[in-house]
Design a protein around this motif. Sequence first.
Motif, PDB file in Angstrom:
ATOM      1  N   VAL A  37       3.506  -2.218  -3.459  1.00 39.50           N
ATOM      2  CA  VAL A  37       3.492  -0.768  -3.671  1.00 39.50           C
ATOM      3  C   VAL A  37       2.479  -0.092  -2.742  1.00 39.50           C
ATOM      4  O   VAL A  37       2.691   1.032  -2.286  1.00 39.50           O
ATOM      5  CB  VAL A  37       3.188  -0.442  -5.156  1.00 39.50           C
ATOM      6  CG1 VAL A  37       2.862   1.031  -5.355  1.00 39.50           C
ATOM      7  CG2 VAL A  37       4.371  -0.847  -6.031  1.00 39.50           C
ATOM      8  N   ARG A  38       1.397  -0.793  -2.435  1.00 37.44           N
ATOM      9  CA  ARG A  38       0.400  -0.250  -1.493  1.00 37.44           C
ATOM     10  C   ARG A  38       0.876  -0.349  -0.048  1.00 37.44           C
ATOM     11  O   ARG A  38       0.235   0.185   0.855  1.00 37.44           O
ATOM     12  CB  ARG A  38      -0.939  -0.992  -1.646  1.00 37.44           C
ATOM     13  CG  ARG A  38      -1.714  -0.658  -2.908  1.00 37.44           C
ATOM     14  CD  ARG A  38      -3.156  -1.163  -2.832  1.00 37.44           C
ATOM     15  NE  ARG A  38      -3.230  -2.614  -2.838  1.00 37.44           N
ATOM     16  CZ  ARG A  38      -3.346  -3.363  -3.937  1.00 37.44           C
ATOM     17  NH1 ARG A  38      -3.404  -2.770  -5.121  1.00 37.44           N
ATOM     18  NH2 ARG A  38      -3.409  -4.677  -3.865  1.00 37.44           N
ATOM     19  N   GLY A  39       1.990  -1.050   0.163  1.00 35.98           N
ATOM     20  CA  GLY A  39       2.515  -1.184   1.512  1.00 35.98           C
ATOM     21  C   GLY A  39       1.959  -2.359   2.278  1.00 35.98           C
ATOM     22  O   GLY A  39       2.057  -2.414   3.505  1.00 35.98           O
ATOM     23  N   HIS A  40       1.377  -3.335   1.560  1.00 30.80           N
ATOM     24  CA  HIS A  40       0.747  -4.470   2.231  1.00 30.80           C
ATOM     25  C   HIS A  40       1.738  -5.605   2.486  1.00 30.80           C
ATOM     26  O   HIS A  40       2.570  -5.903   1.627  1.00 30.80           O
ATOM     27  CB  HIS A  40      -0.408  -5.007   1.385  1.00 30.80           C
ATOM     28  CG  HIS A  40      -1.564  -4.059   1.295  1.00 30.80           C
ATOM     29  ND1 HIS A  40      -2.601  -4.234   0.401  1.00 30.80           N
ATOM     30  CD2 HIS A  40      -1.867  -2.924   1.982  1.00 30.80           C
ATOM     31  CE1 HIS A  40      -3.485  -3.256   0.533  1.00 30.80           C
ATOM     32  NE2 HIS A  40      -3.042  -2.447   1.481  1.00 30.80           N
ATOM     33  N   PRO A  41       1.639  -6.265   3.638  1.00 24.80           N
ATOM     34  CA  PRO A  41       2.460  -7.454   3.893  1.00 24.80           C
ATOM     35  C   PRO A  41       1.931  -8.641   3.092  1.00 24.80           C
ATOM     36  O   PRO A  41       0.817  -8.598   2.544  1.00 24.80           O
ATOM     37  CB  PRO A  41       2.294  -7.679   5.399  1.00 24.80           C
ATOM     38  CG  PRO A  41       0.956  -7.102   5.717  1.00 24.80           C
ATOM     39  CD  PRO A  41       0.801  -5.914   4.797  1.00 24.80           C
ATOM     40  N   ASN A  42       2.710  -9.712   3.042  1.00 25.73           N
ATOM     41  CA  ASN A  42       2.337 -10.883   2.243  1.00 25.73           C
ATOM     42  C   ASN A  42       0.967 -11.443   2.613  1.00 25.73           C
ATOM     43  O   ASN A  42       0.186 -11.836   1.738  1.00 25.73           O
ATOM     44  CB  ASN A  42       3.390 -11.986   2.409  1.00 25.73           C
ATOM     45  CG  ASN A  42       4.681 -11.661   1.677  1.00 25.73           C
ATOM     46  OD1 ASN A  42       4.793 -10.655   0.984  1.00 25.73           O
ATOM     47  ND2 ASN A  42       5.674 -12.517   1.839  1.00 25.73           N
ATOM     48  N   LYS A  43       0.663 -11.499   3.912  1.00 26.21           N
ATOM     49  CA  LYS A  43      -0.616 -12.075   4.338  1.00 26.21           C
ATOM     50  C   LYS A  43      -1.805 -11.275   3.822  1.00 26.21           C
ATOM     51  O   LYS A  43      -2.822 -11.846   3.405  1.00 26.21           O
ATOM     52  CB  LYS A  43      -0.667 -12.167   5.865  1.00 26.21           C
ATOM     53  CG  LYS A  43       0.219 -13.256   6.449  1.00 26.21           C
ATOM     54  CD  LYS A  43       0.050 -13.359   7.958  1.00 26.21           C
ATOM     55  CE  LYS A  43       0.915 -14.477   8.527  1.00 26.21           C
ATOM     56  NZ  LYS A  43       0.777 -14.593  10.003  1.00 26.21           N
ATOM     57  N   THR A  44      -1.676  -9.955   3.825  1.00 23.87           N
ATOM     58  CA  THR A  44      -2.763  -9.111   3.316  1.00 23.87           C
ATOM     59  C   THR A  44      -2.908  -9.273   1.809  1.00 23.87           C
ATOM     60  O   THR A  44      -4.025  -9.352   1.279  1.00 23.87           O
ATOM     61  CB  THR A  44      -2.500  -7.631   3.653  1.00 23.87           C
ATOM     62  OG1 THR A  44      -2.383  -7.496   5.065  1.00 23.87           O
ATOM     63  CG2 THR A  44      -3.635  -6.744   3.154  1.00 23.87           C
ATOM     64  N   ILE A  45      -1.779  -9.322   1.107  1.00 27.34           N
ATOM     65  CA  ILE A  45      -1.822  -9.531  -0.347  1.00 27.34           C
ATOM     66  C   ILE A  45      -2.477 -10.874  -0.655  1.00 27.34           C
ATOM     67  O   ILE A  45      -3.307 -10.977  -1.572  1.00 27.34           O
ATOM     68  CB  ILE A  45      -0.398  -9.471  -0.933  1.00 27.34           C
ATOM     69  CG1 ILE A  45       0.213  -8.082  -0.744  1.00 27.34           C
ATOM     70  CG2 ILE A  45      -0.414  -9.837  -2.428  1.00 27.34           C
ATOM     71  CD1 ILE A  45       1.683  -7.995  -1.116  1.00 27.34           C
ATOM     72  N   ALA A  46      -2.134 -11.901   0.116  1.00 28.06           N
ATOM     73  CA  ALA A  46      -2.720 -13.224  -0.083  1.00 28.06           C
ATOM     74  C   ALA A  46      -4.230 -13.189   0.095  1.00 28.06           C
ATOM     75  O   ALA A  46      -4.982 -13.762  -0.713  1.00 28.06           O
ATOM     76  CB  ALA A  46      -2.101 -14.223   0.897  1.00 28.06           C
ATOM     77  N   TYR A  47      -4.687 -12.508   1.144  1.00 31.15           N
ATOM     78  CA  TYR A  47      -6.128 -12.397   1.406  1.00 31.15           C
ATOM     79  C   TYR A  47      -6.828 -11.666   0.266  1.00 31.15           C
ATOM     80  O   TYR A  47      -7.883 -12.108  -0.215  1.00 31.15           O
ATOM     81  CB  TYR A  47      -6.361 -11.671   2.728  1.00 31.15           C
ATOM     82  CG  TYR A  47      -7.814 -11.470   3.060  1.00 31.15           C
ATOM     83  CD1 TYR A  47      -8.551 -12.484   3.657  1.00 31.15           C
ATOM     84  CD2 TYR A  47      -8.445 -10.264   2.778  1.00 31.15           C
ATOM     85  CE1 TYR A  47      -9.904 -12.307   3.956  1.00 31.15           C
ATOM     86  CE2 TYR A  47      -9.793 -10.072   3.057  1.00 31.15           C
ATOM     87  CZ  TYR A  47     -10.516 -11.101   3.661  1.00 31.15           C
ATOM     88  OH  TYR A  47     -11.852 -10.915   3.946  1.00 31.15           O
ATOM     89  N   ASP A  48      -6.237 -10.555  -0.169  1.00 30.83           N
ATOM     90  CA  ASP A  48      -6.855  -9.755  -1.235  1.00 30.83           C
ATOM     91  C   ASP A  48      -6.945 -10.529  -2.549  1.00 30.83           C
ATOM     92  O   ASP A  48      -7.912 -10.357  -3.319  1.00 30.83           O
ATOM     93  CB  ASP A  48      -6.056  -8.468  -1.469  1.00 30.83           C
ATOM     94  CG  ASP A  48      -6.193  -7.471  -0.319  1.00 30.83           C
ATOM     95  OD1 ASP A  48      -7.135  -7.630   0.487  1.00 30.83           O
ATOM     96  OD2 ASP A  48      -5.356  -6.553  -0.229  1.00 30.83           O
ATOM     97  N   LEU A  49      -5.956 -11.373  -2.819  1.00 28.05           N
ATOM     98  CA  LEU A  49      -5.921 -12.102  -4.097  1.00 28.05           C
ATOM     99  C   LEU A  49      -6.552 -13.485  -4.003  1.00 28.05           C
ATOM    100  O   LEU A  49      -6.689 -14.174  -5.018  1.00 28.05           O
ATOM    101  CB  LEU A  49      -4.471 -12.231  -4.584  1.00 28.05           C
ATOM    102  CG  LEU A  49      -3.732 -10.915  -4.893  1.00 28.05           C
ATOM    103  CD1 LEU A  49      -2.295 -11.198  -5.338  1.00 28.05           C
ATOM    104  CD2 LEU A  49      -4.467 -10.112  -5.953  1.00 28.05           C
ATOM    105  N   GLY A  50      -6.907 -13.909  -2.787  1.00 28.95           N
ATOM    106  CA  GLY A  50      -7.520 -15.219  -2.616  1.00 28.95           C
ATOM    107  C   GLY A  50      -6.562 -16.368  -2.834  1.00 28.95           C
ATOM    108  O   GLY A  50      -6.947 -17.435  -3.337  1.00 28.95           O
ATOM    109  N   ILE A  51      -5.283 -16.137  -2.461  1.00 27.60           N
ATOM    110  CA  ILE A  51      -4.273 -17.182  -2.588  1.00 27.60           C
ATOM    111  C   ILE A  51      -3.559 -17.328  -1.250  1.00 27.60           C
ATOM    112  O   ILE A  51      -3.773 -16.534  -0.332  1.00 27.60           O
ATOM    113  CB  ILE A  51      -3.257 -16.871  -3.718  1.00 27.60           C
ATOM    114  CG1 ILE A  51      -2.571 -15.522  -3.470  1.00 27.60           C
ATOM    115  CG2 ILE A  51      -3.958 -16.873  -5.073  1.00 27.60           C
ATOM    116  CD1 ILE A  51      -1.558 -15.137  -4.530  1.00 27.60           C
TER     117      ILE A  51
END
Length: 204
Positions: free
Chosen positions: A155-169
């Motif tokens: 929803v924030r418009g983030h790609p998978n890699k950014t989401i992974a970094y933000d969530l630590g996964i």
Amino acid sequence: MSDRKRIHLVDDEESVRRSTSFMLRTSGYEVETYASGMIFLEKVEEARPGCILLDVRMPGMDGIKVQAELSRRCVDFPVIVLTGHGDVVTAVAAMKGGAVDFLEKPFDRGVLLDAIERSHQRLETGEHVVASGGEATRRIAMLSPREQDVLRGLVRGHPNKTIAYDLGISPRTVEVHRANAMAKLEARSLSEALRVAFAAGLDG
């Protein structure tokens, strides 16, 4: 007067207008083409109701701005956004602007025709969302906390890699959560998942 369903194709590339309009006409649609968003906006007040295929990357006025101007003028034709440079940020902007779907070029004929048919159903029924707020909230509640985290990233418009970094996964784990979330939401595409999220009031 023709009773065929109408398409307004807005794209600055002549080759795309020619090939796409040919494909749509041979599929039974009536097609009007426009070489820019400005040209379309000049003629839209007299245009007969139909689905708008709107390219995002156009000189002068991009598709997202055209979409916003259509909304400002209360032109309520369903919009399918097309881009050759698809990214989640653009998809989110298009869906927040009310687009029915978001397709990347080169698009599959079957996927495009399916999106057009859903657009015309909305035009005929007046439906504006794929699910009511209550139904969307019910679907969101079926997601695990981590799946909801991934959806918020989208929803924030983030790609998978950014989401992974933000969530630590890992990005692969994000892909798994994203696939599971879309299955639970009964979403066949990112645009459908975003529609459910917006209907439920899910923010980033």
